[in-house]
Motif scaffolding. Structure first.
Motif, PDB file in Angstrom:
ATOM      1  N   VAL A 194       0.820  -1.217   0.000  1.00 43.35           N
ATOM      2  CA  VAL A 194       0.000   0.000   0.000  1.00 43.35           C
ATOM      3  C   VAL A 194       0.848   1.259   0.000  1.00 43.35           C
ATOM      4  O   VAL A 194       0.638   2.179  -0.802  1.00 43.35           O
ATOM      5  CB  VAL A 194      -0.946   0.008   1.220  1.00 43.35           C
ATOM      6  N   SER A 195       1.794   1.347   0.920  1.00 39.99           N
ATOM      7  CA  SER A 195       2.545   2.595   1.095  1.00 39.99           C
ATOM      8  C   SER A 195       3.396   2.936  -0.131  1.00 39.99           C
ATOM      9  O   SER A 195       3.342   4.072  -0.629  1.00 39.99           O
ATOM     10  CB  SER A 195       3.412   2.512   2.356  1.00 39.99           C
ATOM     11  N   PRO A 196       4.185   2.003  -0.676  1.00 36.51           N
ATOM     12  CA  PRO A 196       4.932   2.337  -1.900  1.00 36.51           C
ATOM     13  C   PRO A 196       4.026   2.746  -3.050  1.00 36.51           C
ATOM     14  O   PRO A 196       4.358   3.655  -3.822  1.00 36.51           O
ATOM     15  CB  PRO A 196       5.687   1.036  -2.210  1.00 36.51           C
ATOM     16  N   GLU A 197       2.872   2.086  -3.186  1.00 41.11           N
ATOM     17  CA  GLU A 197       1.935   2.430  -4.252  1.00 41.11           C
ATOM     18  C   GLU A 197       1.403   3.848  -4.065  1.00 41.11           C
ATOM     19  O   GLU A 197       1.318   4.628  -5.028  1.00 41.11           O
ATOM     20  CB  GLU A 197       0.773   1.434  -4.266  1.00 41.11           C
ATOM     21  N   ALA A 198       1.045   4.204  -2.835  1.00 44.43           N
ATOM     22  CA  ALA A 198       0.502   5.536  -2.577  1.00 44.43           C
ATOM     23  C   ALA A 198       1.537   6.623  -2.836  1.00 44.43           C
ATOM     24  O   ALA A 198       1.239   7.648  -3.467  1.00 44.43           O
ATOM     25  CB  ALA A 198      -0.008   5.619  -1.139  1.00 44.43           C
ATOM     26  N   PHE A 199       2.758   6.431  -2.370  1.00 48.53           N
ATOM     27  CA  PHE A 199       3.803   7.443  -2.585  1.00 48.53           C
ATOM     28  C   PHE A 199       4.120   7.581  -4.067  1.00 48.53           C
ATOM     29  O   PHE A 199       4.335   8.691  -4.567  1.00 48.53           O
ATOM     30  CB  PHE A 199       5.055   7.089  -1.785  1.00 48.53           C
ATOM     31  N   ALA A 200       4.175   6.450  -4.778  1.00 47.03           N
ATOM     32  CA  ALA A 200       4.468   6.506  -6.216  1.00 47.03           C
ATOM     33  C   ALA A 200       3.350   7.217  -6.974  1.00 47.03           C
ATOM     34  O   ALA A 200       3.610   8.062  -7.846  1.00 47.03           O
ATOM     35  CB  ALA A 200       4.671   5.092  -6.762  1.00 47.03           C
ATOM     36  N   ARG A 201       2.098   6.915  -6.664  1.00 43.35           N
ATOM     37  CA  ARG A 201       0.984   7.584  -7.337  1.00 43.35           C
ATOM     38  C   ARG A 201       0.959   9.077  -7.035  1.00 43.35           C
ATOM     39  O   ARG A 201       0.489   9.872  -7.853  1.00 43.35           O
ATOM     40  CB  ARG A 201      -0.347   6.962  -6.895  1.00 43.35           C
ATOM     41  N   ALA A 202       1.490   9.448  -5.861  1.00 42.44           N
ATOM     42  CA  ALA A 202       1.526  10.866  -5.494  1.00 42.44           C
ATOM     43  C   ALA A 202       2.685  11.603  -6.167  1.00 42.44           C
ATOM     44  O   ALA A 202       2.802  12.817  -6.022  1.00 42.44           O
ATOM     45  CB  ALA A 202       1.621  11.016  -3.977  1.00 42.44           C
ATOM     46  N   GLY A 203       3.551  10.868  -6.882  1.00 48.85           N
ATOM     47  CA  GLY A 203       4.599  11.507  -7.656  1.00 48.85           C
ATOM     48  C   GLY A 203       5.999  11.363  -7.126  1.00 48.85           C
ATOM     49  O   GLY A 203       6.955  11.846  -7.755  1.00 48.85           O
TER      50      GLY A 203
END
Length: 452
Positions: A194-203
């Protein structure tokens, strides 16, 4: 039977203290109690059930699901997700019950069961007490009322929970993270994907460590309780900051570009100023605990922000926030609650908001965290004493008063009973670490002589 529920659900060594039978029984009891309390209001109830990656979570999840379904509750299994994700989905899906299987930052042999009420909120103490009573009545021979036929609960997987939670996190960010390089230590826990996906989607450009859970390695030498690997990785990769979670990702600690720790008090200070600037810090108040560093209190006073302090424990922070309508609170340990966007501590959300502040201001995390000076804090545990007399001993009162006079306005003394052990915790803060150690040592000696 001693009280099963602690400050954060029921925990113990999985398959020893926390058995499948106990998990099943508590789940049935929770369904009955919430039904009696009118929570279901005549409709067929639904539960969201999630877990962290511990191996024991697999059989405990099966027990919880079986218990709920046998009590007539439809179950949505969301799989491995953080505790705050289960709380969020319980509210977002209109579920009546949320259940998270995790022992948070504890070592792998432990596990736990945590219940959420409708809306994703922790159960009140009286409901937990009633669940224990009903469970014990059944354990000693009183039968359950059991539905049959179409009355039993149905069980389905809800794979959409991952994307729905990540979308929620991205949707509440004030700005993107483009241009930032972030190292994430996931503690081989529930936020590993979850966390890597969220940070990556945030740029953000993301480097991950501790993100390969195998069921046995959760919190093992990594995560928010072991920051050495994150410190080294941030420096090695030339990152702007690092974020560390615990096993169920309700905590967040950080590391600046030089590898220096940024604790929960410092994170709260940075977010308090950002939220006030955005008009989101209601009543210009932030909630901490009696263990909040004195440097945090001094900084908030200087910035015109009030600090309300509660007993130690994120549930007490949350109670104060909800009662008074405050928007931000948390603990030194990294439990940070942003009440407009989460009903509990959310480590991924906290890390995202901290990184967003760095991106928005163009300032380094070290510079932002410099708003407060973390005063040296010494903690000494004094075992095998009568902790019940810590607040009534005249000898101890005199020693504390003398210590407070010596420390003056730039120091602080706090004596606390342990909630689970026969010991007293002596905490001393001072501008000088050697003075803090000396005062703590003297007070510990008085505690031994006065209460031993």
């Amino acid at each position: 039977m001693g009280r099963l529920f602690g400050t954060d659900g029921v925990r113990g060594v999985a398959n020893a203290d926390l058995t499948a039978e106990l998990a099943l029984g508590l789940s049935v009891a929770a369904a009955h109690v919430l039904a009696e309390a009118g929570t279901f209001e005549g409709h067929r109830p639904t539960a969201v059930v999630g877990r962290d990656p511990r191996a024991s979570g697999e059989f405990l999840e099966a027990a919880v699901v079986a218990g709920l379904a046998s009590a007539g509750v439809d179950v949505l299994r969301v799989g491995v997700l953080p505790t705050p994700a289960v709380a969020y989905l319980t509210g977002a899906l209109g579920a009546d019950i949320g259940v998270m299987l995790s022992a948070s930052h504890n070592a792998m042999p432990d596990n736990g069961v945590k219940f959420f009420a409708r809306g994703g909120h922790k159960l009140a103490d009286e409901l937990e007490d009633r669940i224990e009573t009903v469970y014990e009545q059944h354990r000693t021979g009183e039968p359950w009322a059991r539905p049959t036929g179409a009355g039993v609960g149905r069980v389905n997987d809800y794979a959409e929970g991952f994307d729905r939670y990540v979308a929620h996190l991205i949707g509440v960010l004030p700005n993107r993270l483009d241009g930032l390089k972030v190292v994430l230590d996931e503690a081989h826990g529930a936020a590993s994907h979850v966390s890597p996906e969220a940070f990556a989607r945030a740029g953000a450009e993301v480097v991950t460590i501790g993100a390969e859970p195998d069921g046995l390695n959760i919190n093992d030498g990594c995560g928010s309780t072991h920051l050495a690997l994150l410190r080294a990785a941030v420096v090695e990769h030339g990152a702007d900051l690092g974020i560390a979670h615990d096993g169920d990702a309700d905590r967040c600690l950080a590391v600046d570009a030089a590898g220096e720790e940024i604790d929960g008090d410092q994170i709260l200070a940075v977010l308090a100023l950002a939220m006030r600037e955005a008009g989101q810090l209601r009543k210009d108040t932030v909630v901490g605990t009696v263990m909040s560093n004195l440097g945090f209190k001094i900084a908030m006073e200087r910035e015109g922000i009030q600090l309300v302090q509660t007993a130690v424990g994120d549930r007490y922070v949350l109670e104060s926030m909800k009662a008074e309508g405050f928007a931000l609170g948390g603990e030194q340990s990294g439990h940070v609650i942003v009440l407009d966007h989460a009903t509990t501590g959310d480590g991924t959300l906290t890390g995202l908001m901290l990184a967003a502040r760095v991106a928005a201001t163009g300032r380094s995390l070290a510079d932002l965290a410099g708003v407060m000076e973390r005063l040296p804090q010494v903690l000494v545990n004094v075992p095998d004493v009568d902790k019940s007399r810590v607040s009534t001993s005249p000898e101890l009162a005199v020693a504390v008063a003398e210590a407070e006079r010596e420390l003056g306005a730039t120091g602080r003394v706090l004596l606390r009973q342990s909630g689970t052990e026969p010991l007293v915790r002596v905490m001393v803060e001072a501008a000088d670490i050697e003075q803090a150690r000396a005062v703590a040592g003297r007070l510990a000696d008085v505690v031994k002589s006065a209460l031993g």
